[in-house]
Design a protein around this motif. Structure first.
Motif, PDB file in Angstrom:
ATOM      1  N   ILE A 196      22.375 -21.920 -48.654  1.00  0.00           N
ATOM      2  CA  ILE A 196      21.213 -21.288 -47.899  1.00  0.00           C
ATOM      3  C   ILE A 196      21.586 -19.874 -47.646  1.00  0.00           C
ATOM      4  O   ILE A 196      20.552 -19.113 -47.840  1.00  0.00           O
ATOM      5  CB  ILE A 196      20.661 -22.095 -46.551  1.00  0.00           C
ATOM      6  CG1 ILE A 196      20.490 -23.804 -47.124  1.00  0.00           C
ATOM      7  CG2 ILE A 196      19.712 -21.582 -45.800  1.00  0.00           C
ATOM      8  CD1 ILE A 196      20.058 -24.638 -45.846  1.00  0.00           C
ATOM      9  N   ILE A 197      22.536 -19.543 -47.320  1.00  0.00           N
ATOM     10  CA  ILE A 197      22.881 -18.024 -46.943  1.00  0.00           C
ATOM     11  C   ILE A 197      22.891 -17.261 -48.272  1.00  0.00           C
ATOM     12  O   ILE A 197      22.160 -16.598 -48.221  1.00  0.00           O
ATOM     13  CB  ILE A 197      24.289 -18.218 -46.324  1.00  0.00           C
ATOM     14  CG1 ILE A 197      24.263 -18.668 -44.851  1.00  0.00           C
ATOM     15  CG2 ILE A 197      25.006 -16.522 -46.348  1.00  0.00           C
ATOM     16  CD1 ILE A 197      25.735 -18.568 -44.371  1.00  0.00           C
ATOM     17  N   ASP A 198      23.469 -17.838 -49.193  1.00  0.00           N
ATOM     18  CA  ASP A 198      23.377 -17.086 -50.662  1.00  0.00           C
ATOM     19  C   ASP A 198      22.168 -17.171 -51.419  1.00  0.00           C
ATOM     20  O   ASP A 198      21.811 -16.056 -51.972  1.00  0.00           O
ATOM     21  CB  ASP A 198      24.825 -17.502 -51.423  1.00  0.00           C
ATOM     22  CG  ASP A 198      25.992 -17.220 -50.857  1.00  0.00           C
ATOM     23  OD1 ASP A 198      26.145 -16.210 -50.103  1.00  0.00           O
ATOM     24  OD2 ASP A 198      27.014 -17.711 -51.297  1.00  0.00           O
ATOM     25  N   ASP A 199      21.502 -18.123 -51.307  1.00  0.00           N
ATOM     26  CA  ASP A 199      20.377 -18.481 -51.981  1.00  0.00           C
ATOM     27  C   ASP A 199      19.135 -18.200 -51.464  1.00  0.00           C
ATOM     28  O   ASP A 199      17.969 -17.714 -51.979  1.00  0.00           O
ATOM     29  CB  ASP A 199      20.368 -19.912 -52.688  1.00  0.00           C
ATOM     30  CG  ASP A 199      21.634 -20.096 -53.597  1.00  0.00           C
ATOM     31  OD1 ASP A 199      22.245 -19.136 -54.272  1.00  0.00           O
ATOM     32  OD2 ASP A 199      21.876 -21.075 -53.656  1.00  0.00           O
ATOM     33  N   VAL A 200      19.050 -18.132 -50.175  1.00  0.00           N
ATOM     34  CA  VAL A 200      17.728 -17.981 -49.573  1.00  0.00           C
ATOM     35  C   VAL A 200      17.738 -16.785 -48.589  1.00  0.00           C
ATOM     36  O   VAL A 200      16.990 -15.853 -48.608  1.00  0.00           O
ATOM     37  CB  VAL A 200      17.321 -19.302 -48.807  1.00  0.00           C
ATOM     38  CG1 VAL A 200      16.285 -19.101 -48.039  1.00  0.00           C
ATOM     39  CG2 VAL A 200      17.481 -20.504 -49.718  1.00  0.00           C
ATOM     40  N   ILE A 201      18.823 -16.708 -47.638  1.00  0.00           N
ATOM     41  CA  ILE A 201      18.889 -15.963 -46.604  1.00  0.00           C
ATOM     42  C   ILE A 201      18.985 -14.312 -47.220  1.00  0.00           C
ATOM     43  O   ILE A 201      18.323 -13.415 -46.947  1.00  0.00           O
ATOM     44  CB  ILE A 201      19.770 -16.043 -45.349  1.00  0.00           C
ATOM     45  CG1 ILE A 201      19.279 -17.434 -44.875  1.00  0.00           C
ATOM     46  CG2 ILE A 201      20.033 -14.959 -44.494  1.00  0.00           C
ATOM     47  CD1 ILE A 201      20.266 -18.071 -43.625  1.00  0.00           C
ATOM     48  N   LYS A 202      20.232 -14.228 -47.541  1.00  0.00           N
ATOM     49  CA  LYS A 202      20.464 -12.839 -48.201  1.00  0.00           C
ATOM     50  C   LYS A 202      19.591 -12.318 -49.262  1.00  0.00           C
ATOM     51  O   LYS A 202      19.169 -11.262 -48.909  1.00  0.00           O
ATOM     52  CB  LYS A 202      21.979 -12.903 -48.836  1.00  0.00           C
ATOM     53  CG  LYS A 202      22.956 -13.139 -48.014  1.00  0.00           C
ATOM     54  CD  LYS A 202      24.533 -13.085 -48.555  1.00  0.00           C
ATOM     55  CE  LYS A 202      25.547 -12.934 -47.412  1.00  0.00           C
ATOM     56  NZ  LYS A 202      26.960 -13.077 -47.892  1.00  0.00           N
ATOM     57  N   PRO A 203      19.114 -12.999 -50.065  1.00  0.00           N
ATOM     58  CA  PRO A 203      18.011 -12.431 -51.018  1.00  0.00           C
ATOM     59  C   PRO A 203      16.768 -12.055 -50.251  1.00  0.00           C
ATOM     60  O   PRO A 203      16.144 -11.241 -50.747  1.00  0.00           O
ATOM     61  CB  PRO A 203      17.752 -13.607 -52.030  1.00  0.00           C
ATOM     62  CG  PRO A 203      19.115 -14.566 -52.171  1.00  0.00           C
ATOM     63  CD  PRO A 203      19.274 -14.356 -50.926  1.00  0.00           C
ATOM     64  N   GLY A 204      16.474 -12.924 -49.409  1.00  0.00           N
ATOM     65  CA  GLY A 204      15.401 -12.551 -48.449  1.00  0.00           C
ATOM     66  C   GLY A 204      15.307 -11.292 -47.838  1.00  0.00           C
ATOM     67  O   GLY A 204      14.323 -10.536 -47.926  1.00  0.00           O
ATOM     68  N   TYR A 205      16.610 -11.054 -47.026  1.00  0.00           N
ATOM     69  CA  TYR A 205      16.629 -10.081 -46.367  1.00  0.00           C
ATOM     70  C   TYR A 205      16.869  -8.626 -47.307  1.00  0.00           C
ATOM     71  O   TYR A 205      16.316  -7.542 -46.968  1.00  0.00           O
ATOM     72  CB  TYR A 205      17.763  -9.955 -45.393  1.00  0.00           C
ATOM     73  CG  TYR A 205      17.386 -10.660 -44.244  1.00  0.00           C
ATOM     74  CD1 TYR A 205      16.455  -9.944 -43.125  1.00  0.00           C
ATOM     75  CD2 TYR A 205      17.403 -12.058 -43.863  1.00  0.00           C
ATOM     76  CE1 TYR A 205      16.083 -10.731 -41.900  1.00  0.00           C
ATOM     77  CE2 TYR A 205      16.942 -12.751 -42.748  1.00  0.00           C
ATOM     78  CZ  TYR A 205      16.326 -12.005 -41.775  1.00  0.00           C
ATOM     79  OH  TYR A 205      16.087 -12.527 -40.703  1.00  0.00           O
ATOM     80  N   ALA A 206      17.483  -8.915 -48.496  1.00  0.00           N
ATOM     81  CA  ALA A 206      17.789  -7.933 -49.303  1.00  0.00           C
ATOM     82  C   ALA A 206      16.170  -7.238 -49.994  1.00  0.00           C
ATOM     83  O   ALA A 206      16.184  -6.100 -49.893  1.00  0.00           O
ATOM     84  CB  ALA A 206      18.366  -8.276 -50.542  1.00  0.00           C
ATOM     85  N   GLU A 207      15.412  -8.079 -50.119  1.00  0.00           N
ATOM     86  CA  GLU A 207      14.124  -7.838 -50.376  1.00  0.00           C
ATOM     87  C   GLU A 207      13.305  -6.856 -49.291  1.00  0.00           C
ATOM     88  O   GLU A 207      12.765  -5.920 -49.780  1.00  0.00           O
ATOM     89  CB  GLU A 207      13.138  -8.893 -50.925  1.00  0.00           C
ATOM     90  CG  GLU A 207      11.890  -8.472 -51.571  1.00  0.00           C
ATOM     91  CD  GLU A 207      11.062  -9.735 -51.766  1.00  0.00           C
ATOM     92  OE1 GLU A 207       9.856  -9.657 -52.076  1.00  0.00           O
ATOM     93  OE2 GLU A 207      11.568 -10.854 -52.063  1.00  0.00           O
ATOM     94  N   LEU A 208      13.520  -7.361 -48.126  1.00  0.00           N
ATOM     95  CA  LEU A 208      12.746  -6.596 -47.104  1.00  0.00           C
ATOM     96  C   LEU A 208      13.506  -5.443 -46.809  1.00  0.00           C
ATOM     97  O   LEU A 208      13.086  -4.332 -46.334  1.00  0.00           O
ATOM     98  CB  LEU A 208      12.824  -7.616 -45.726  1.00  0.00           C
ATOM     99  CG  LEU A 208      12.065  -8.813 -45.715  1.00  0.00           C
ATOM    100  CD1 LEU A 208      12.389  -9.764 -44.578  1.00  0.00           C
ATOM    101  CD2 LEU A 208      10.549  -8.315 -45.708  1.00  0.00           C
ATOM    102  N   MET A 209      14.838  -5.264 -47.139  1.00  0.00           N
ATOM    103  CA  MET A 209      15.667  -3.977 -46.829  1.00  0.00           C
ATOM    104  C   MET A 209      15.392  -2.920 -48.023  1.00  0.00           C
ATOM    105  O   MET A 209      16.098  -1.866 -47.671  1.00  0.00           O
ATOM    106  CB  MET A 209      17.142  -4.208 -46.493  1.00  0.00           C
ATOM    107  CG  MET A 209      17.153  -5.293 -45.190  1.00  0.00           C
ATOM    108  SD  MET A 209      18.898  -6.073 -44.929  1.00  0.00           S
ATOM    109  CE  MET A 209      19.666  -4.389 -44.394  1.00  0.00           C
ATOM    110  N   GLY A 210      14.761  -3.459 -49.137  1.00  0.00           N
ATOM    111  CA  GLY A 210      14.839  -2.557 -50.045  1.00  0.00           C
ATOM    112  C   GLY A 210      16.359  -2.475 -51.023  1.00  0.00           C
ATOM    113  O   GLY A 210      16.285  -1.264 -51.354  1.00  0.00           O
ATOM    114  N   SER A 211      17.028  -3.635 -50.750  1.00  0.00           N
ATOM    115  CA  SER A 211      18.400  -3.229 -51.576  1.00  0.00           C
ATOM    116  C   SER A 211      18.515  -4.272 -52.787  1.00  0.00           C
ATOM    117  O   SER A 211      18.097  -5.250 -52.683  1.00  0.00           O
ATOM    118  CB  SER A 211      19.252  -3.209 -50.273  1.00  0.00           C
ATOM    119  OG  SER A 211      19.280  -4.517 -49.697  1.00  0.00           O
TER     120      SER A 211
END
Length: 367
Positions: A352-367
């Protein structure tokens, strides 16, 4: 290098962020309309109003008293209408749908089965009904494009004498969606060690448990929960700040208990709005979550009771952004803290951390 423009952090965009919720009470999160309709179906006479908007406001106002005991009184109405299988299934299903619509991707929702036996339901019937509700709600959320996983925590009421019985119930259903155990209810006069037999049993069964501690009562409650009972997490734990000294020059000194909690990475299930209502914090701006986050305790953000506090995970995070200036990196930190602390297998947490949380925040952070 950023790959796209960062999204501004606003109450609206926070709903888009993947969130993890560890401390949410099933009987504290009903929709006002559901309370009214369930009361009508069973002839429950005690509601202060049958107007949906007025009832929602009443719950918040009644809970906003500065007293944990007064806060807990509001549950007489929600528990009063949750006394049959159909009601439990509906409430659990709507809980899953509401959390998923708010961007929660993993939730642990707790409730005390013993509170729903007034009309003769057995403990096993209660647990089965709630699990069926969460199954239905998860399916409905997926149909609406929202994916969520829900585990349940079974609470024993610390003022009663059924802790071992409820602990055994939690172990009996741990392969059917029950993630762990908790004790809830008034802290003062009912220390965690009153339930020591339940915690010893859970240790023997390799079962997970958290303990409400350090909300209405202070450091002794936290100390007993950790050192005598072996709590993996602290429900609220806000009073750990009493063991932290901040000098006039800004120097910070941790006492032995606070240092132990931080060093051992014991998760704090912090519920800012609820803590203000019950008097555990003077305001959001004054909430110890700011200092504890600065000191890098294992802080998590939670709702406690969404109906009584008129809140959601998104609104709790938005309040912290407003008062402490947090950005996406901070919200991601809270979320990963919570997922690391979930009563779920390591591989599942990591996924969940690697496949959902980190990609989700990366998209919001523009990274």
């Amino acid at each position: 290098m950023p790959t796209s423009t960062p999204v501004a952090v606003t109450p609206q965009t926070i709903r888009m962020a993947p969130k993890v919720l560890l401390h949410d009470h099933l009987d504290g999160g009903l929709r006002p309309r559901t309370v009214i309709e369930l009361a009508d179906a069973i002839g429950y006479p005690g509601l202060p109003t049958t107007n949906e908007e007025e009832l929602g406001r009443w719950f918040v106002a009644a809970a906003d008293s500065g007293s944990l005991e007064r806060y807990l009184e509001t549950f007489a109405h929600t528990c009063g209408v949750m006394q049959d299988e159909a009601a439990l299934i509906r409430v659990a299903a709507e809980c899953a749908e509401d959390l998923a619509a708010d961007g929660v991707v993993y939730a642990e929702v707790r409730y005390a089965p013993e509170l729903f036996t007034e009309r003769g339901m057995s403990l096993d019937t209660i647990v089965s009904a709630v699990q069926e509700g969460f199954r239905l709600g998860t399916e409905r959320a997926a149909e609406q494009g929202h994916r969520i996983r829900v585990g349940t925590l079974l609470c024993a009421m610390r003022q009663n004498a059924r802790s071992l019985e409820i602990a055994e119930l939690a172990v009996r259903y741990r392969d059917a969606g029950v993630a762990g155990f908790d004790i809830a209810g008034p802290e003062a006069g009912f220390p965690p060690t009153r339930n020591l037999d339940a915690f010893e049993y859970l240790h023997q069964q390799n079962a997970h448990f958290t303990i409400h501690a350090g909300e209405a009562f202070g450091l002794p409650s936290i100390w007993e929960a950790i050192q005598h009972c072996g709590a993996e997490r602290l429900g609220h734990g806000v009073r750990i700040v009493d063991d932290i000294k901040v000098d006039e020059n800004g120097s910070i000194h941790l006492g032995r208990l606070a240092g132990f909690v931080r060093d051992r990475r014991i998760p704090l299930e912090m519920c800012p709005s609820s803590n203000v209502q019950t008097g555990a914090a003077a305001s959001i701006a004054d909430h110890p979550i700011g200092l504890l986050t600065k000191l890098r305790f294992r802080v998590t953000v939670n709702t406690d009771n969404r109906l009584m506090s008129g809140c959601s995970m998104s609104s709790e995070m938005a309040a912290l952004v407003e008062h402490f200036g947090y950005g996406w990196a901070d919200l991601r930190w809270f979320t990963i803290n919570a997922m690391k602390s979930a009563f779920l297998g390591f591989d599942e947490r990591l996924a969940i951390i690697d496949d959902v949380i980190k990609p989700g925040y990366a998209e919001l952070m523009g990274s």
